[in-house]
Design a protein around this motif. Structure first.
Motif, PDB file in Angstrom:
ATOM      1  N   SER A  55      39.114  38.454  36.576  1.00 59.28           N
ATOM      2  CA  SER A  55      39.083  38.466  35.111  1.00 59.28           C
ATOM      3  C   SER A  55      39.235  39.877  34.544  1.00 59.28           C
ATOM      4  CB  SER A  55      37.814  37.804  34.581  1.00 59.28           C
ATOM      5  OG  SER A  55      36.679  38.567  34.905  1.00 59.28           O
ATOM      6  N   GLU A  56      38.671  40.855  35.245  1.00 54.99           N
ATOM      7  CA  GLU A  56      38.693  42.227  34.729  1.00 54.99           C
ATOM      8  C   GLU A  56      39.971  42.986  35.096  1.00 54.99           C
ATOM      9  OE1 GLU A  56      36.971  45.068  32.382  1.00 54.99           O
ATOM     10  OE2 GLU A  56      36.103  43.100  32.810  1.00 54.99           O
ATOM     11  N   TYR A  57      40.478  42.758  36.309  1.00 54.88           N
ATOM     12  CA  TYR A  57      41.589  43.565  36.816  1.00 54.88           C
ATOM     13  C   TYR A  57      42.861  42.769  37.111  1.00 54.88           C
ATOM     14  CZ  TYR A  57      37.651  46.710  37.472  1.00 54.88           C
ATOM     15  OH  TYR A  57      36.534  47.464  37.267  1.00 54.88           O
ATOM     16  N   GLY A  58      42.741  41.453  37.230  1.00 56.46           N
ATOM     17  CA  GLY A  58      43.905  40.613  37.460  1.00 56.46           C
ATOM     18  C   GLY A  58      44.152  40.279  38.917  1.00 56.46           C
ATOM     19  N   GLU A  59      45.015  39.292  39.104  1.00 51.50           N
ATOM     20  CA  GLU A  59      45.302  38.809  40.462  1.00 51.50           C
ATOM     21  C   GLU A  59      46.014  39.860  41.305  1.00 51.50           C
ATOM     22  OE1 GLU A  59      47.367  35.112  42.908  1.00 51.50           O
ATOM     23  OE2 GLU A  59      47.495  35.118  40.726  1.00 51.50           O
TER      24      GLU A  59
END
Length: 175
Positions: A55-59
């Motif tokens: 959620s914070e940094y992405g996949e």
């Protein structure tokens, strides 16, 4: 124990909910091997949950962390590795793990995956909890070919106990 198993790592691949961690721990204990879960290593190294990392940094950031963990495992031997469900997306991960590992795809039906994910306490960031069946089906359809092409062996897990699945994997690898 067959020499093939003893000097190789066992790499479990498959969807979230296929039982990679539970079966991996069982196999490791039966074969007196070390067990590692790549997602657990990421959580330990990063100091945060998989869900928060997504959620914070992405996949993409998560996949970079995953690749670092796999790179760190390439020299290890005699371990059972439970991978994250998306490990097969990156061919480099597969190449690294294949150098010293035997790949076992734990194949499960969508119904089994949904049931297992629902009963698990883990949060799975790529799955839509409100539309779990369709969410799992969509990811499964995208990845199934990658799982099959990466696998040295495929073990069907539907309606089987952890012990039965683990013993089947051990039997296959020893024969």
């Amino acid at each position: 124990m067959n020499r093939y198993v003893k000097f190789k790592n066992i790499v479990l691949i498959g969807m979230s909910g296929a039982g990679k961690t539970t079966v991996g721990k069982y196999i490791a204990s039966k074969l007196n091997m070390e067990f590692v879960n790549t997602d657990d290593i990421i959580v330990f190294n990063f100091g945060d949950t998989i869900e928060h990392i997504f959620s914070e940094y992405g996949e993409e950031y998560f996949r970079d962390l995953e690749k670092q963990v796999i790179e760190g495992l390439k020299e290890k031997e005699n371990i059972v590795i439970s991978t994250g469900g998306g490990v097969v997306i990156d061919e480099v991960n597969i190449d690294i793990l294949k150098k010293n590992g035997i790949f076992v795809y734990l194949e499960a039906s969508i119904d089994t995956l949904v049931r297992n994910v629902k009963s698990s306490k883990e949060n799975r960031p790529l799955l839509d909890k409100d539309n779990l069946y369709s969410s799992i089906k969509e990811i499964y359809n995208k990845r199934k070919g990658l799982y099959i092409s990466s696998a040295d062996y495929i073990v069907q897990v539907d309606n089987k106990s952890v012990e039965l699945i683990g013993d089947e994997v051990i039997y296959i690898l020893n024969n």
